[in-house]
Design an enzyme around this catalytic site. Structure first.
Site, PDB file in Angstrom:
ATOM      1  N   ASP A 264       0.770  -1.275   0.036  1.00  0.00           N
ATOM      2  CA  ASP A 264       0.037  -0.146   0.087  1.00  0.00           C
ATOM      3  C   ASP A 264       0.807   1.184  -0.387  1.00  0.00           C
ATOM      4  OD1 ASP A 264      -1.797   1.383   0.494  1.00  0.00           O
ATOM      5  OD2 ASP A 264      -3.267   0.610   1.579  1.00  0.00           O
TER       6      ASP A 264
HETATM    7  C1  BGC Z   1      -4.774   3.282  -0.338  1.00  0.00           C
HETATM    8  C2  BGC Z   1      -4.781   2.054  -1.284  1.00  0.00           C
HETATM    9  C3  BGC Z   1      -4.826   2.718  -2.219  1.00  0.00           C
HETATM   10  C4  BGC Z   1      -3.470   4.277  -2.452  1.00  0.00           C
HETATM   11  C5  BGC Z   1      -3.420   4.684  -3.710  1.00  0.00           C
HETATM   12  C6  BGC Z   1      -3.979   4.328  -0.012  1.00  0.00           C
HETATM   13  O1  BGC Z   1      -4.192   5.026   0.906  1.00  0.00           O
HETATM   14  O2  BGC Z   1      -4.617   2.274   1.346  1.00  0.00           O
HETATM   15  O3  BGC Z   1      -6.359   1.309  -1.141  1.00  0.00           O
HETATM   16  O4  BGC Z   1      -4.407   2.250  -3.321  1.00  0.00           O
HETATM   17  O5  BGC Z   1      -3.527   4.989  -1.329  1.00  0.00           O
HETATM   18  O6  BGC Z   1      -4.109   5.577  -3.938  1.00  0.00           O
END
Ligand code: BGC
Length: 618
Positions: A264
């Protein structure tokens, strides 16, 4: 002449064969993927191998330009393809051709209980990804709804592992059939947003295996999942993005996952752990996910130069690097360099149709007292629509799943389209702008005015349709924060009760990705829960209210009467949101209906509940 022709044919065939022979295996689209991977690996330097293991921009990871191996383009997910953002910041790139269809939220899809609709969803949404040049869709999510305040439940598929898995598999299969990888979220135990970057989850082996992992396992084994996203939180006190037991032990060795684990954004914390803990692509380091934008040095990522140094010093083996690089190459050949990748399309008619169909089947009729619905418009002359969600763009906000849509039909517009001049509108309450991780301060006097105006108009109406519920603001259905209360915000409970005192013919329509308290339920005649319906919200709602479509959605989560009825709140802060960085899932396997059924706690609306306009006699 014949001899000349023969000579010509022989010459061109030889040339063609020679040209073919020169195409290296890794570039040969007809060669089996494993051979392409092996061949590419053999040609790459250590530096090139490490280069493909981390981001080169906010949403891309590098390919190997020297060899003509493509980069990976990623985008959120899961309800549509996200607006383009700048290469190196969270700012919008302000393109004029990146508006998309917002599809209904995944909880809405789960409420259809319809596997073939999940496949329709996956196909339509991935066509939009393909058209926008994306290789990886960051989604869907099969995190289990343990706790009704979770800010991201709308991106997941409910409280039951079987349902979540059954719905995710066809979705993933159709996305990947278009040459777009799904990146399944968030592996694992990301059941709350509060303290999401650090909280350690203490869960029994049995609950882990029976509740929290099965949907993920099904996606790996039955859908042939290509990529998966590590979650921010910790398990066994180690961050899940580089958790050896979780990623190498369970995911890769036990389940045989052959794809890439993507961190993530900002979920990576250590080079050694990333190297040995099963992470394959590091993304978003240097930000806390959304709120800070430093200028990023991608070479200084944990899995960039620091990793290369450890390999050169002999502290990390080449086998580890080869395994990671092979997983990334496999992903590239499955997507960016897949000869059968769909061209796709954006905002096509069939996408809007899919959007509406999913919404129509996902709306859940929770109450219909006296058969007020379907709405017989002939009986009413003055229909008052009240509520902020009647006019709010519900694709805005929510965090990473926010969407910039080309067309949006609001609930109010949808109702006006069929009931015309009979519709009067009063906002009644205002939720403020969809801000991330904060709530807008609203002026109490203006709010009072909205309330009073609704009450005044209610007196002149002969039917009220209240359209409220949750929204995508911080502390509502939005990542990074959980809701603060099980009650609806912005004084909606009071407003609904006040309106119901004036007008007995009252229908409540709610949007939102989660359960909430309905203390006014006996004062209103009907309740329809819509989750989020995406671009065609208004049309979809109107089709169900008017009876063009018979509601058939069933709840994928339990609606308790009160917050305290949910098991996670039974054990004080240790059970939620955690104490000293530790949260304990003391309820074990008794999550959702398993708790309500076995402990004799009567819910307001049980898991699986949903009425229709048909009456049955048994
Ligand atoms: C989220 C993810 C997301 C990523 C990119 C993160 O803060 O938890 O689910 O895909 O950001 O935007």
């Amino acid at each position: 002449m014949r001899r000349l022709l023969l000579l010509f044919i022989t010459a061109t065939t030889t040339l063609h064969v020679a040209a073919q022979a020169q195409v290296p295996t890794y570039l040969n689209p007809k060669a089996p993927i494993e051979e392409r991977v092996k061949d590419a690996l053999n040609r790459m330097t250590l530096h090139e191998k490490v280069k493909i293991l981390h981001a080169q921009s906010k949403f891309t990871s590098a390919g190997v330009p020297r060899l003509g191996i493509h980069q990976l383009n990623m985008s959120d997910g899961p309800h549509g393809v996200r607006e383009e953002i700048e290469w190196n910041s969270w700012n919008a790139a302000h393109w004029t051709n990146d508006s998309c269809v917002a599809f209904p939220s995944l909880t809405c899809l789960a409420a259809t209980w319809n596997r073939s609709l999940a496949a329709t969803y996956g196909n339509a949404v991935s066509e939009e990804f393909a058209y926008r040049g994306k290789d990886i869709m960051l989604g869907p999510g099969t995190t289990i709804a343990r706790m009704p305040l979770n800010g991201r439940s709308f991106e997941y598929m409910g409280e039951d592992p079987y349902l979540a898995g059954e719905m995710a598999v066809p979705y993933i299969k159709s996305v990947q059939a278009n040459g777009v990888a799904c990146c399944l979220k968030h592996f694992a135990l990301n059941n709350q947003e509060t303290d999401r970057m650090s909280i350690n989850i203490n869960v029994s082996e049995r609950a882990l295996r029976e509740i929290y992992l099965p949907a993920f396992e099904k996606c790996v084994k039955e859908a042939g999942l290509w990529t998966i996203m590590g979650s921010y939180n910790r398990w066994l006190n180690i961050h899940c993005c580089h958790n050896d037991s979780l990623l190498n032990g369970i995911l890769k060795r036990e389940w045989g996952f052959d794809g890439a684990v993507i961190s993530d954004w900002g979920g990576t914390h250590d080079t050694w752990q990333s190297a040995t803990g099963g992470l394959d692509i590091e993304m978003g380091t240097g930000t806390d996910g959304k709120t800070s934008d430093k200028s990023l040095g991608y070479d200084t990522y944990y899995m960039a130069n620091p990793l290369e140094t450890l390999v050169r010093e002999g502290k990390i083996s080449m086998d580890i690097i080869n395994d990671k690089a092979a997983r990334v190459l496999r992903t590239i050949f499955r997507t960016a360099m897949n000869p059968n990748k769909a061209i796709g399309s954006l905002c096509s008619e069939t996408h809007y149709e899919a959007c509406q169909k999913i919404g129509e089947e996902g709306i859940v009729l929770l109450r219909n007292n006296g058969g007020l619905l379907p709405l017989d418009a002939r009986k009413y002359n003055r229909i008052l629509v009240v509520g902020d969600n009647a006019v709010r763009n519900m694709s805005e906000g929510g965090g990473s799943s926010e969407l910039k849509t080309r067309h949006d039909i609001s609930p109010l517009d949808g109702l006006r389209a069929i009931y015309g001049d009979k519709i009067e509108f009063a906002r009644g309450y205002y939720a403020g702008r969809a801000l991330y991780a904060k709530a807008e301060k609203l002026d109490p006097d203006s709010l009072q005015k909205l309330h009073d105006e609704a009450i005044k108009k209610a007196k002149e109406s002969d039917l009220i349709i209240f359209i409220g519920g949750l929204n995508k603001n911080g502390y509502e259905d939005c990542e990074n924060t959980d809701r603060k209360s099980y009650n609806l915000s912005y004084g909606q409970n009071e407003l609904i009760n006040d309106l119901a005192k004036i007008q007995k013919n009252m229908i409540v329509v709610t949007f939102g990705g989660n359960a909430f308290a309905t203390p006014w339920i006996n004062n209103v005649k009907a309740l329809l829960h819509c989750w989020y319906l995406g671009s065609t919200s208004g049309q979809t709602l109107a089709a169900v209210l008017s009876g063009d479509v018979n509601p058939s959605g069933k709840l994928p989560v339990t609606f308790a009467k009160e917050q305290q009825d949910y098991p996670c709140f039974k054990y004080g802060e240790e059970g939620y949101p955690g104490k000293d960085g530790q949260v304990h899932y003391k309820e074990g396997i008794y999550v959702g209906y398993r708790w309500f059924d076995t402990k004799g706690v009567k819910p307001q609306f049980p898991f699986g509940f949903g009425l229709s306009y048909t009456t049955f006699k048994y």
